[in-house]
Design a protein around this motif. Structure first.
Motif, PDB file in Angstrom:
ATOM      1  N   SER A 167      -8.460  -5.851  22.069  1.00 30.46           N
ATOM      2  CA  SER A 167      -8.675  -4.718  20.942  1.00 30.46           C
ATOM      3  C   SER A 167      -8.778  -5.513  20.245  1.00 30.46           C
ATOM      4  N   LEU A 168      -8.778  -4.763  18.871  1.00 30.90           N
ATOM      5  CA  LEU A 168      -8.952  -5.497  16.938  1.00 30.90           C
ATOM      6  C   LEU A 168      -7.435  -5.688  16.542  1.00 30.90           C
ATOM      7  N   PRO A 169      -7.632  -7.568  16.053  1.00 28.57           N
ATOM      8  CA  PRO A 169      -5.815  -7.938  15.467  1.00 28.57           C
ATOM      9  C   PRO A 169      -6.420  -7.918  14.005  1.00 28.57           C
ATOM     10  N   ASP A 170      -5.179  -8.172  14.190  1.00 30.10           N
ATOM     11  CA  ASP A 170      -5.450  -8.067  11.948  1.00 30.10           C
ATOM     12  C   ASP A 170      -5.938  -9.451  11.299  1.00 30.10           C
ATOM     13  N   LEU A 171      -6.615  -8.995  10.881  1.00 26.86           N
ATOM     14  CA  LEU A 171      -8.175  -9.703  10.095  1.00 26.86           C
ATOM     15  C   LEU A 171      -8.348 -10.808   8.990  1.00 26.86           C
ATOM     16  N   SER A 172      -6.569 -10.593   8.312  1.00 22.98           N
ATOM     17  CA  SER A 172      -6.011 -10.663   6.800  1.00 22.98           C
ATOM     18  C   SER A 172      -6.172 -12.012   6.576  1.00 22.98           C
ATOM     19  N   VAL A 173      -6.176 -13.079   8.263  1.00 18.73           N
ATOM     20  CA  VAL A 173      -5.839 -14.105   7.276  1.00 18.73           C
ATOM     21  C   VAL A 173      -7.810 -15.026   7.579  1.00 18.73           C
ATOM     22  N   PHE A 174      -8.328 -14.203   7.715  1.00 13.99           N
ATOM     23  CA  PHE A 174      -9.624 -14.824   7.001  1.00 13.99           C
ATOM     24  C   PHE A 174     -10.218 -14.562   5.842  1.00 13.99           C
ATOM     25  N   SER A 175      -8.850 -15.087   4.862  1.00 17.05           N
ATOM     26  CA  SER A 175      -9.301 -14.847   3.282  1.00 17.05           C
ATOM     27  C   SER A 175     -10.393 -14.120   2.551  1.00 17.05           C
ATOM     28  N   SER A 176     -11.051 -14.932   3.026  1.00 14.35           N
ATOM     29  CA  SER A 176     -12.742 -14.819   2.497  1.00 14.35           C
ATOM     30  C   SER A 176     -13.728 -13.633   3.657  1.00 14.35           C
ATOM     31  N   LEU A 177     -13.179 -13.510   4.007  1.00 22.15           N
ATOM     32  CA  LEU A 177     -14.507 -12.589   5.288  1.00 22.15           C
ATOM     33  C   LEU A 177     -14.541 -11.640   4.509  1.00 22.15           C
ATOM     34  N   LYS A 178     -16.191 -10.861   3.796  1.00 26.40           N
ATOM     35  CA  LYS A 178     -16.820 -10.196   3.832  1.00 26.40           C
ATOM     36  C   LYS A 178     -17.558  -9.809   4.517  1.00 26.40           C
ATOM     37  N   SER A 179     -18.161 -10.167   6.138  1.00 28.39           N
ATOM     38  CA  SER A 179     -18.716  -9.383   7.069  1.00 28.39           C
ATOM     39  C   SER A 179     -18.384  -9.636   8.002  1.00 28.39           C
ATOM     40  N   LEU A 180     -18.144  -8.589   9.123  1.00 28.65           N
ATOM     41  CA  LEU A 180     -17.847  -9.161  10.557  1.00 28.65           C
ATOM     42  C   LEU A 180     -18.890  -7.979  11.301  1.00 28.65           C
ATOM     43  N   PHE A 181     -19.325  -9.144  12.629  1.00 28.35           N
ATOM     44  CA  PHE A 181     -19.986  -7.626  13.494  1.00 28.35           C
ATOM     45  C   PHE A 181     -19.640  -7.899  14.766  1.00 28.35           C
ATOM     46  N   LEU A 182     -18.788  -6.906  15.275  1.00 28.28           N
ATOM     47  CA  LEU A 182     -18.440  -6.929  16.950  1.00 28.28           C
ATOM     48  C   LEU A 182     -19.367  -6.031  17.268  1.00 28.28           C
ATOM     49  N   ASP A 183     -20.551  -5.465  17.064  1.00 25.13           N
ATOM     50  CA  ASP A 183     -20.711  -4.671  18.023  1.00 25.13           C
ATOM     51  C   ASP A 183     -21.208  -5.090  19.865  1.00 25.13           C
ATOM     52  N   GLN A 184     -21.177  -4.005  20.351  1.00 27.61           N
ATOM     53  CA  GLN A 184     -21.306  -3.856  21.752  1.00 27.61           C
ATOM     54  C   GLN A 184     -20.691  -5.316  22.566  1.00 27.61           C
ATOM     55  N   ASN A 185     -19.498  -5.279  22.301  1.00 29.73           N
ATOM     56  CA  ASN A 185     -18.652  -5.821  22.990  1.00 29.73           C
ATOM     57  C   ASN A 185     -17.537  -4.604  24.223  1.00 29.73           C
ATOM     58  N   GLN A 186     -16.878  -5.395  24.565  1.00 26.22           N
ATOM     59  CA  GLN A 186     -16.156  -4.202  25.760  1.00 26.22           C
ATOM     60  C   GLN A 186     -15.030  -4.309  24.737  1.00 26.22           C
ATOM     61  N   LEU A 187     -14.553  -4.521  23.770  1.00 21.33           N
ATOM     62  CA  LEU A 187     -13.570  -3.756  23.141  1.00 21.33           C
ATOM     63  C   LEU A 187     -12.934  -2.584  23.726  1.00 21.33           C
ATOM     64  N   ARG A 188     -11.091  -2.128  24.206  1.00 21.95           N
ATOM     65  CA  ARG A 188     -10.481  -0.742  24.294  1.00 21.95           C
ATOM     66  C   ARG A 188      -9.502  -1.273  23.602  1.00 21.95           C
ATOM     67  N   GLY A 189      -9.240   0.467  23.340  1.00 22.66           N
ATOM     68  CA  GLY A 189      -7.552   0.555  22.878  1.00 22.66           C
ATOM     69  C   GLY A 189      -8.065   1.319  21.917  1.00 22.66           C
ATOM     70  N   LYS A 190      -6.839   1.756  20.913  1.00 27.67           N
ATOM     71  CA  LYS A 190      -6.047   2.149  19.875  1.00 27.67           C
ATOM     72  C   LYS A 190      -5.994   0.852  19.001  1.00 27.67           C
ATOM     73  N   ILE A 191      -6.917   1.349  17.863  1.00 20.88           N
ATOM     74  CA  ILE A 191      -6.670   0.086  16.687  1.00 20.88           C
ATOM     75  C   ILE A 191      -5.373   0.376  16.023  1.00 20.88           C
ATOM     76  N   PRO A 192      -4.519  -0.986  16.043  1.00 23.28           N
ATOM     77  CA  PRO A 192      -2.853  -0.701  15.805  1.00 23.28           C
ATOM     78  C   PRO A 192      -2.991  -0.137  13.977  1.00 23.28           C
ATOM     79  N   GLU A 193      -2.534   0.630  13.706  1.00 31.24           N
ATOM     80  CA  GLU A 193      -1.937   1.704  12.768  1.00 31.24           C
ATOM     81  C   GLU A 193      -1.855   0.354  11.674  1.00 31.24           C
ATOM     82  N   GLY A 194      -1.173  -1.112  11.542  1.00 29.86           N
ATOM     83  CA  GLY A 194      -0.387  -1.769  10.508  1.00 29.86           C
ATOM     84  C   GLY A 194      -2.187  -2.807   9.969  1.00 29.86           C
ATOM     85  N   ILE A 195      -2.260  -2.592  11.156  1.00 30.20           N
ATOM     86  CA  ILE A 195      -3.981  -3.614  10.952  1.00 30.20           C
ATOM     87  C   ILE A 195      -4.120  -3.617   9.115  1.00 30.20           C
ATOM     88  N   ARG A 196      -3.951  -5.543   8.881  1.00 33.69           N
ATOM     89  CA  ARG A 196      -4.766  -5.486   7.746  1.00 33.69           C
ATOM     90  C   ARG A 196      -6.275  -6.035   7.795  1.00 33.69           C
TER      91      ARG A 196
END
Length: 304
Positions: A167-196
């Motif tokens: 699933s989608l993890p916390d992404l805040s560690v990438f402090s300069s990230l402007k665009s992220l593309f994760l299309d057409q993969n096999q990500l599953r489950g709920k996105i955690p409410e506290g994700i940054r």
């Protein structure tokens, strides 16, 4: 310039150009055995070359990365897309590439462990790795990539069209990230409410996965977010709830929202666009595109 794989003479001539800044050998049918045996010390452009395009060739060994790092450490752009590169990459590549800003490895066969060799390229802004047959889970891939200084420099990351799980993890560690593309993969489950999300993130695309639930409120608190594409998942929350989750400071920045092709109650399936001056939601002044079913459903949601 096809079929240059039978003679080294042209490359030996190129190697004598001391002021060469850009070199494109795309679609030349170049195999490993044409490049790897050449001694890096013979290349006089090692200090001047900044752009190298070796895309659409027949390269298969990841040793090409180590070979390139021995030829020059001054590359700013490197394109190795549309080859068949695989095998463990050397950490030497990441340690010596002190100027590399754009790295395109699309359509190869790299693995999650290979991201460790890119983690210490402190100048890297863009990393493109769609269609690499990645099958590992997303948290592991991003952990490997964030283990070095690239987590502070990376601005664009494309991992679309793989078989990435989790699933989608916390992404805040990438402090300069402007665009992220994760299309057409096999990500599953709920996105955690506290994700940054990264503070500067402008575009996030996770369409065509199997994510469930709704959109975390933290997405609505991403003040730089301009485009969010979560179409083609299994989102099943009420439309009014999803809109409410985006009512933080993102309502002032968000311009494109695509949530079509989900199981959202109150709107589904049909892509529908509405301009800012006809909106009836709290976010109507700021969104330029919204994927819902009908104007009637949209107005019903705004009154919920």
């Amino acid at each position: 310039m096809p079929n240059l794989n039978t003679s080294h003479s042209f490359l030996q001539m190129i190697a004598k150009l001391p002021k060469l800044r850009e070199l494109s050998l795309s679609e030349c049918s170049l195999p490993d055995q044409f490049i790897l045996p050449l001694r890096p010390s013979k290349f006089n452009f090692s200090s001047s070359l900044s752009v190298l395009d070796l895309s659409f060739n027949s390269l298969t060994s990841s040793m090409i990365l180590q070979w390139l790092s021995n030829v020059t450490s001054n590359l700013v752009e490197l394109d190795l897309s549309y080859n068949l590169l695989e095998g463990s990459t050397s950490n030497h590549f990441g340690r010596v590439m002190n100027s590399l800003e754009h790295l395109d490895l699309s359509y190869n066969i790299f693995k999650a462990d290979d991201f460790k060799s890119f983690a210490n390229i402190c100048t890297l802004h863009s990393l493109y790795m769609p269609a690499n047959h990645l099958t590992e889970d997303l948290p592991s891939i991003l952990h490997n990539l964030s283990s070095g200084c690239v987590k502070h420099s990376l601005q664009d990351l494309d991992l679309s069209d793989n078989q990435i799980t989790g699933s989608l993890p916390d992404l805040s560690v990438f402090s300069s990230l402007k665009s992220l593309f994760l299309d057409q993969n096999q990500l599953r489950g709920k996105i955690p409410e506290g994700i940054r999300l990264p503070f500067h993130l402008e575009s996030l695309s996770i369409q065509s996965n199997s994510l469930e639930g709704g959109i975390p409120k933290s997405f609505g608190n991403s003040c730089a977010l301009r485009s969010l594409d979560m179409s083609g998942n299994n989102l099943n929350k009420e439309l009014s709830v999803i809109i409410h989750q985006l009512s933080g400071c993102a309502r002032f920045s968000l311009q494109e929202l695509n949530i079509g092709g989900n199981q959202i109650n109150g709107a589904s399936l049909l892509r529908w666009k509405m301009q800012r001056d006809t909106f009836n939601l709290e976010v109507r002044r700021h969104l330029s595109q919204l994927d819902l079913e009908t104007e009637r459903e949209l107005r019903k949601a705004s009154r919920a």
